[in-house]
Scaffold this motif. Structure first.
Motif, PDB file in Angstrom:
ATOM      1  N   CYS A  98       0.835  -1.192   0.000  1.00 45.55           N
ATOM      2  CA  CYS A  98       0.000   0.000   0.000  1.00 45.55           C
ATOM      3  C   CYS A  98       0.874   1.248   0.000  1.00 45.55           C
ATOM      4  CB  CYS A  98      -0.902  -0.015   1.221  1.00 45.55           C
ATOM      5  SG  CYS A  98      -2.112   1.288   1.198  1.00 45.55           S
ATOM      6  N   GLU A  99       0.577   2.158  -0.922  1.00 39.41           N
ATOM      7  CA  GLU A  99       1.344   3.400  -0.977  1.00 39.41           C
ATOM      8  C   GLU A  99       0.745   4.412  -0.022  1.00 39.41           C
ATOM      9  OE1 GLU A  99       2.619   3.953  -5.535  1.00 39.41           O
ATOM     10  OE2 GLU A  99       0.498   4.016  -5.136  1.00 39.41           O
ATOM     11  N   LYS A 128       0.519   7.693   2.378  1.00 42.85           N
ATOM     12  CA  LYS A 128       1.052   9.056   2.297  1.00 42.85           C
ATOM     13  C   LYS A 128       1.739   9.374   3.617  1.00 42.85           C
ATOM     14  CE  LYS A 128      -0.484  13.846   1.717  1.00 42.85           C
ATOM     15  NZ  LYS A 128      -1.607  14.695   1.289  1.00 42.85           N
ATOM     16  N   ARG A 175      -2.848   9.599  -5.823  1.00 45.25           N
ATOM     17  CA  ARG A 175      -1.432   9.788  -5.526  1.00 45.25           C
ATOM     18  C   ARG A 175      -0.893  10.975  -6.309  1.00 45.25           C
ATOM     19  NH1 ARG A 175       1.619   5.023  -8.098  1.00 45.25           N
ATOM     20  NH2 ARG A 175       1.079   6.250  -9.915  1.00 45.25           N
ATOM     21  N   ARG A 209      -3.731   5.782  -5.181  1.00 41.98           N
ATOM     22  CA  ARG A 209      -2.678   5.064  -4.467  1.00 41.98           C
ATOM     23  C   ARG A 209      -2.891   3.566  -4.642  1.00 41.98           C
ATOM     24  NH1 ARG A 209      -0.184   8.571  -1.228  1.00 41.98           N
ATOM     25  NH2 ARG A 209      -1.343  10.515  -1.189  1.00 41.98           N
ATOM     26  N   LYS A 210      -1.805   2.836  -4.637  1.00 42.00           N
ATOM     27  CA  LYS A 210      -1.921   1.379  -4.728  1.00 42.00           C
ATOM     28  C   LYS A 210      -2.417   0.833  -3.389  1.00 42.00           C
ATOM     29  CE  LYS A 210       1.471  -0.002  -8.015  1.00 42.00           C
ATOM     30  NZ  LYS A 210       2.905   0.195  -7.989  1.00 42.00           N
ATOM     31  N   LEU A 266      -5.264   0.802  -1.779  1.00 44.61           N
ATOM     32  CA  LEU A 266      -6.202   1.506  -0.895  1.00 44.61           C
ATOM     33  C   LEU A 266      -7.282   0.541  -0.429  1.00 44.61           C
ATOM     34  CD1 LEU A 266      -6.769   4.840  -2.841  1.00 44.61           C
ATOM     35  CD2 LEU A 266      -5.676   4.607  -0.610  1.00 44.61           C
ATOM     36  N   GLN A 319      -6.748   1.672 -11.352  1.00 44.37           N
ATOM     37  CA  GLN A 319      -6.106   2.676 -10.513  1.00 44.37           C
ATOM     38  C   GLN A 319      -6.149   4.065 -11.134  1.00 44.37           C
ATOM     39  OE1 GLN A 319      -2.170   1.079  -9.566  1.00 44.37           O
ATOM     40  NE2 GLN A 319      -1.902   2.919  -8.309  1.00 44.37           N
ATOM     41  N   TRP A 375      -5.077   5.750   4.934  1.00 43.30           N
ATOM     42  CA  TRP A 375      -4.000   5.764   3.940  1.00 43.30           C
ATOM     43  C   TRP A 375      -2.853   6.735   4.251  1.00 43.30           C
ATOM     44  CZ3 TRP A 375      -4.237  10.708   2.162  1.00 43.30           C
ATOM     45  CH2 TRP A 375      -5.470  11.348   2.283  1.00 43.30           C
TER      46      TRP A 375
END
Lengths: 581, 321
Positions: free
Chosen positions: A39-40, A42, A103, A119-120, A122, A170, A245
């Motif tokens: 997960c990207e 923040k 993102r 974002r990847k 989520l 995405q 996230w």
């Protein structure tokens, strides 16, 4: 007493969270779900906090709904905003738009096509993945003709809805009929979970979905907190969303707090008492309580923060509508005279209003945007400081003076200058201001009657019958100047002094119209800023309305919380980082 | 007796319709509707307001709206709240229990104290106890309830002896049942006192004057002349007749159970109907107002009927058939 209570509460909340984890919220991860490392998140900078604890707030009234699309008043949206996130979000300090669920984004050279990348990995608060389908679904709901909502207006360009298209799981593409700068402002709107709401949209029941009787587990969100329980008339408990996230710089998932608790306190008078007794961690301070609380800062272990001015503005405006048949033509002539309005602006003692009505907790206002608007507020506007002598000279130069020695001034045709100011009686501060203005103008020899009437009668007078002379009122403000179009453009319904003009009545109104139209299609931030600076200059110079004051907001918050960065956008705008020290 | 009850219930129907018709008409006469509040927000377009007006049926003429609403009520559908997007009856049900609880506890408190004190004052007329209760009663009648509520809030905040407001402690859900009960009692004390004191004062004066009047009547003098003790004269002969007007008053109190506590509820954060109704009224959430009005009217009519039935039992002279 207070410490005991807080300790107890924190313990209780922690117990509550644990109970929930063991009853299946953290059930074994399904294989289809992306694992956390993919997960990207923040990363947000700030102190590294620790997990746990709760923050107790007070709300004047209950939420009316948990439905983010149909919610229309602040007691609901305040709760909802903790539960949801948008594609972009506004930084509470810089007031710039920043990536949120998206993102990143890019725009094509013609400024009409925007591409947003999510974002990847989520996840919704129930653990299911949040994808482009949810985003597309959200905009389908917003533009559904069976679901009237104000976001549809914000996201329409010249009456045309934005077009959304899913590129892949995405990626989302948004196309507008022409370049549209306020788009990012509209894209802060909450993204909805398709898997929870699709059914009710199809059944045509979306408007009454997620009402206040909904079981909390059914309300699935993507914000820092989720609804834990709601007890009507008593409290709203929000608990940490384990799938939020954002993370801190050490890679720990936020938020730090276990939860937020809103206690319903329907009476403004008893809020300070409750805060002082340690039953709440945050208090919005009214001017009349300021001195009392300031003395107790040490003993109560809290700090008072000045959040700066609010976004709304209070103003006095005059009927210049040539189609208002009930308006005396002589009055329209005075009101349409710029020198007359300027004289009145000099005659109003704003400092007096600030000290008597707001106990010092307000700032003078000189133009249409509040100084809270970091990005677009023009700080070098012409000012109209309180100066009765100058007001008198201005009036005399424009031909208004006491011709028959009765103490009141007359215009060139001998008519005594007299008019009635209406305002809404429900707002005590406005009525008090009206009385001060009346006295100020009376001293210049203008005969003013103040008529406080109910809000609904006021609107009927302004809107339908145009049967009014002068009016004292405030308008809800926003950070995006474009959302004031309805007020400042000559075609606007809320351009009350001369509404809904088919062609602009004056040259400067035409210029304002052009500025708003140009700024809406100008994506370059500096160019937009220059345009909106010019609009503020024109308004402050032509002065179609006399600007009065903007109240400033003060919050008292307990010292036991870390990462507090109160700003204009709120005391807890960075709620995900706040922790118990 | 049964025929009387049936007749009264039937005659209540046109009465209810008249009440709703008048209140609907009065609410219509004031300018604006639920959506007027939105119309000065620059961020909400006039087109959206018109759309919502159609969705809520507010674009229809008044008589159509009234008849539609009435037809709904006949089928036990009290309409829809604009603010909450929810059936009115659900909203009221969510909060009615708290209001009823407070209403009952303050009524019991007021009657429980007013009746004995009133008797005492009447029997010992012009004694110190009569004077003292009179002074207290006048104070109770003249202090506005909302002000008393504010005083109570500040006293609670100052002393910390009792909760400042609300109905449950923040951690109510995690208490054992007996702790929950004690917690509820603690929270009930102040609002009950505040609400009860106003009622108590008036009631006590009623009890006193009714009893004094009957004590002066000939049959009590006759009983005394026969040589019965003062106790028997007061309690057996006089009291039974003195309570007739009180039973009628009791009927009105039943009607007031749901609506009488609004101000106290707001100041003391009691989660009842108070704030809900105030907001509905000022926001012109018309069906919510109408719904609570119908229920309050039914309670009032029912309370009066109950009082009349009780009267028939307590006073053999009263016959309805």
């Amino acid at each position: 007493m207070y410490k005991q209570l807080m300790f107890f509460l924190t313990a209780v909340l922690a117990a509550l969270m644990i109970a929930e984890c063991s009853t299946g919220k953290d059930a074994p991860v399904k294989p289809a779900q992306p694992v956390i490392s993919e997960c990207e998140l923040k990363a947000v900078s700030g102190d590294i906090g620790r997990y746990g604890g709760a923050l107790v707030l007070m709300a004047l009234s209950d939420p009316k709904t948990f439905n983010p699309v149909t919610a229309s008043e602040t007691s609901s949206t305040e709760i909802i905003n903790h539960i949801f996130s948008g594609l972009v979000e506004m930084n509470g300090e810089t007031m710039d738009y920043e990536p949120a669920l998206a993102r990143s984004w890019s725009t094509t050279s013609d400024g009409r096509t925007w591409t947003f990348t999510l974002r990847k990995g989520l996840q919704w608060s129930d653990g299911l993945p949040l994808t482009a389908d949810d985003v597309i679904f959200t905009f389908d709901v917003i533009f559904d003709s069976r679901i009237p909502n104000s976001t549809a207006d914000v996201l329409s360009v010249k009456g045309h809805p934005i077009k959304t298209r899913k590129v892949d799981e995405q990626t989302i593409q948004i196309v507008t009929v022409e370049p549209f700068a306020p788009l990012l402002n509209g894209l802060t709107t909450p993204i909805l979970p398709k898997h929870k709401l699709e059914h009710s949209v199809r059944a045509g029941k979306f408007n009454s979905t997620w009402g206040i009787d909904t079981e909390p587990e059914k309300i699935v969100g993507c914000g820092p907190f989720v609804l834990n329980r709601y007890i009507p008339g008593q409290k709203v408990v929000l608990s940490r969303n384990p799938y939020y996230w954002k993370m801190d710089t050490e890679g720990k998932r936020l938020p730090y707090l276990d939860g937020l608790i809103y206690v319903v306190v329907p009476d403004l008078e008893s809020m300070p008492a409750r805060f002082m007794a340690g039953e709440a961690d945050l208090l919005s301070v009214r001017g009349s309580d300021y001195a009392m609380l300031k003395r107790q800062e040490k003993a109560g272990d809290f700090t008072m923060y000045n959040l700066g001015p609010a976004l709304g503005t209070e103003m006095l405006f005059f009927n210049m509508n040539p189609r208002a048949v009930k308006l005396d033509p002589a009055r329209r002539r005075w009101f349409s005279d710029r020198n007359f309005r300027r004289a009145l602006a000099c005659a109003v003692d704003k400092k007096g209003i600030i000290s008597t009505v707001y106990d010092g907790l307000a700032v003078p206002q000189n133009g249409p945007e509040s100084s809270a608007n970091r990005v677009y507020y023009n700080p070098s506007l012409p000012e109209y400081p309180y100066d009765p002598a100058r007001a008198r000279i201005l009036l005399e130069q424009a031909g208004y003076k006491d011709r028959n020695g009765d103490g009141y001034i007359e215009d060139s045709s001998g008519r005594t200058v007299a008019f009635t100011i209406i305002t809404n009686v429900e707002n005590k501060e406005r009525v008090d201001q009206g009385n001060i203005i009346k006295d100020d103008l009376q001293r210049l020899g203008i005969k003013v009657t103040l008529a406080p009437i109910s809000f609904n009668s006021l609107v009927t007078k302004l809107d339908k019958s145009s049967d009014w002379e002068a009016c004292l009122l405030g308008f809800t403000g926003g950070l995006e100047p474009h959302s004031g179009s309805n007020l400042w453009k000559s075609s606007g319904q809320l351009h009350i002094w001369n509404p809904a003009q088919s062609t602009p009545a004056t040259a400067w109104e035409e210029r304002i119209d052009r500025i708003f139209d140009t700024a809406a299609v100008t994506l370059d931030k500096e160019k937009r800023k220059a345009l909106y600076y010019e609009y503020q200059e024109i308004i402050a110079d032509e002065l179609p309305v006399v600007f009065l004051t903007t109240p400033t907001r003060t919050a008292a918050i307990r010292n036991r919380f870390g990462n507090l960065r109160p700003a204009i956008s709120g005391a807890l705008w960075n709620e995900w980082q706040i922790y118990v020290r | 007796m049964y025929r009387f009850i049936i007749r009264r219930v039937l005659s209540a129907i046109p009465l209810l319709i008249a009440i709703t018709l008048v209140s609907f008409a009065i609410m219509q006469m004031a300018p604006g509707d639920f959506l007027t509040q939105m119309s000065l927000n620059p961020q909400i377009s006039p087109q959206l307001i018109e759309k919502l007006r159609v969705t809520y049926g507010l674009d229809q003429p008044v008589h159509i709206r009234y008849l539609r609403w009435l037809w709904g009520v006949v089928r036990l559908d009290f309409g829809y709240s604009f603010a909450y997007h929810m059936p009115v009856i659900k909203l009221i049900a969510q909060r009615a229990a708290a209001t009823l609880l407070l209403g009952l506890s303050s009524t019991i408190f007021a009657w429980g104290i007013a009746v004995p004190l009133g008797i005492l004052a009447a029997v010992h007329r012009n004694s110190w106890i009569d004077r003292l209760t009179s002074i207290l009663a006048f104070m109770g009648i003249s202090v506005p309830t909302a002000f008393l509520a504010l005083l109570a809030v500040f006293a609670a905040a100052r002393t910390g002896w009792l909760p400042i407001g609300g109905m449950h402690h923040m951690s109510y859900e995690f208490m054992a049942p007996w702790q929950q009960f004690l917690d509820l009692l603690r929270h009930l004390i102040l609002p009950t006192l505040v609400l009860g004191i106003g009622m108590l004062a008036g009631l006590m004066r009623q009890v006193r004057s009714n009893l004094l009047e009957t004590l002066r009547s000939d049959y009590v003098t006759a009983a005394r002349a026969k040589g019965v003790s003062e106790r028997v004269a007061v309690y057996r002969h006089a009291f039974g007749n003195a309570i007739n007007p009180l039973i009628t008053i009791f009927g009105y109190y039943i009607g007031d159970l749901l609506s009488g506590a609004a101000l106290v509820e707001i100041v003391m954060a009691w989660p009842g109907l108070g704030r809900l109704m105030l907001d509905a009224l000022s926001g012109k959430d018309i069906y919510l107002v109408m719904g609570s009005l119908v229920i309050s009217s039914i309670m009032l009519i029912g309370g009066n009927l109950l009082a009349d039935i009780l009267l028939a039992y307590s006073d053999p002279r009263i016959r309805y058939d």
